[in-house]
Write an enzyme that holds these catalytic residues in place. Structure first.
Site, mmCIF file in Angstrom:
data_model
loop_
_atom_site.group_PDB
_atom_site.id
_atom_site.type_symbol
_atom_site.label_atom_id
_atom_site.label_comp_id
_atom_site.label_asym_id
_atom_site.label_seq_id
_atom_site.Cartn_x
_atom_site.Cartn_y
_atom_site.Cartn_z
ATOM 1 N N ASP A 167 6.219 1.547 4.701
ATOM 2 C CA ASP A 167 6.125 2.663 4.015
ATOM 3 C C ASP A 167 6.547 3.926 4.734
ATOM 4 O O ASP A 167 6.175 3.976 5.861
ATOM 5 C CB ASP A 167 4.826 2.601 3.707
ATOM 6 N N ASN A 182 -1.594 -1.493 -6.912
ATOM 7 C CA ASN A 182 -2.204 -0.423 -7.858
ATOM 8 C C ASN A 182 -1.620 -0.558 -9.134
ATOM 9 O O ASN A 182 -0.303 -0.615 -9.317
ATOM 10 C CB ASN A 182 -2.452 0.808 -7.282
ATOM 11 N N GLN A 187 -2.061 4.266 -8.292
ATOM 12 C CA GLN A 187 -0.622 4.215 -8.303
ATOM 13 C C GLN A 187 0.092 5.658 -8.261
ATOM 14 O O GLN A 187 -0.355 6.427 -9.252
ATOM 15 C CB GLN A 187 -0.094 3.319 -9.454
ATOM 16 N N HIS A 223 5.069 -2.612 -7.177
ATOM 17 C CA HIS A 223 5.085 -2.729 -5.712
ATOM 18 C C HIS A 223 3.846 -3.280 -5.018
ATOM 19 O O HIS A 223 2.567 -3.166 -5.624
ATOM 20 C CB HIS A 223 5.466 -1.625 -4.773
ATOM 21 N N HIS A 274 1.519 -3.554 -1.386
ATOM 22 C CA HIS A 274 1.285 -2.929 0.131
ATOM 23 C C HIS A 274 0.889 -4.010 0.892
ATOM 24 O O HIS A 274 0.008 -4.833 0.435
ATOM 25 C CB HIS A 274 0.631 -1.826 0.048
#
Length: 142
Positions: free
Chosen positions: A32, A88, A95, A101, A103
């Site tokens: 990230d 999310n 989001q 995606h 995490h």
């Protein structure tokens, strides 16, 4: 399928630089750019889908299997004390990029962001809980 306006689609295509830690035919996993902790990574499906409502069950199953594999690897390599798997859906749920995606957020005892996912608990009456349970009940066949 790709969305030309999606930042994650551009990262997957190599148009925007990233720090990839894994890649196969279906996924690219990157660190990230704004991590919550050391090793915070994102699992990005190469097929564009905005959220969990759009992703195919097959691809979602592969993402979950990959998340488990990466969680074990990250825990061993980073020596973290725990790990959050977070996904999310919708702006109100946090989001910010509308490309599905997941995490993977390693957690360390004493780190400053350990309360990142803390929330206050809601109170519901037994009747409200019974009603919620009834309307959410799903048959195994559906």
């Amino acid at each position: 399928m790709r969305d030309d306006n999606c930042i994650f689609c551009k990262i997957i295509a190599g148009e925007i630089p990233s720090r990839a830690i894994y890649e196969d035919d279906d996924f690219k996993v990157i660190l990230d750019a704004n991590p919550a902790s050391k090793g915070h990574a994102l699992i990005l499906p190469k097929e564009h889908c905005a959220n969990i409502y759009e992703i195919s069950e097959e691809l979602l199953a592969k993402a979950t299997k990959l998340a488990k594999r990466l969680a074990g690897h990250m825990t061993a390599v980073l020596d973290c004390d725990g790990l959050n798997l977070l996904q999310n859906n919708g702006e109100v749920a946090g989001q910010t990029v509308f490309h599905f995606h997941m995490h993977l957020i390693p957690r360390y005892i004493g780190m400053k962001n350990n309360d990142l996912l803390n929330w206050t608990h809601e109170q519901f009456t037994d009747e409200e809980q019974d009603h919620i349970c009834k309307i959410l009940a799903l048959d195994a066949e559906n």
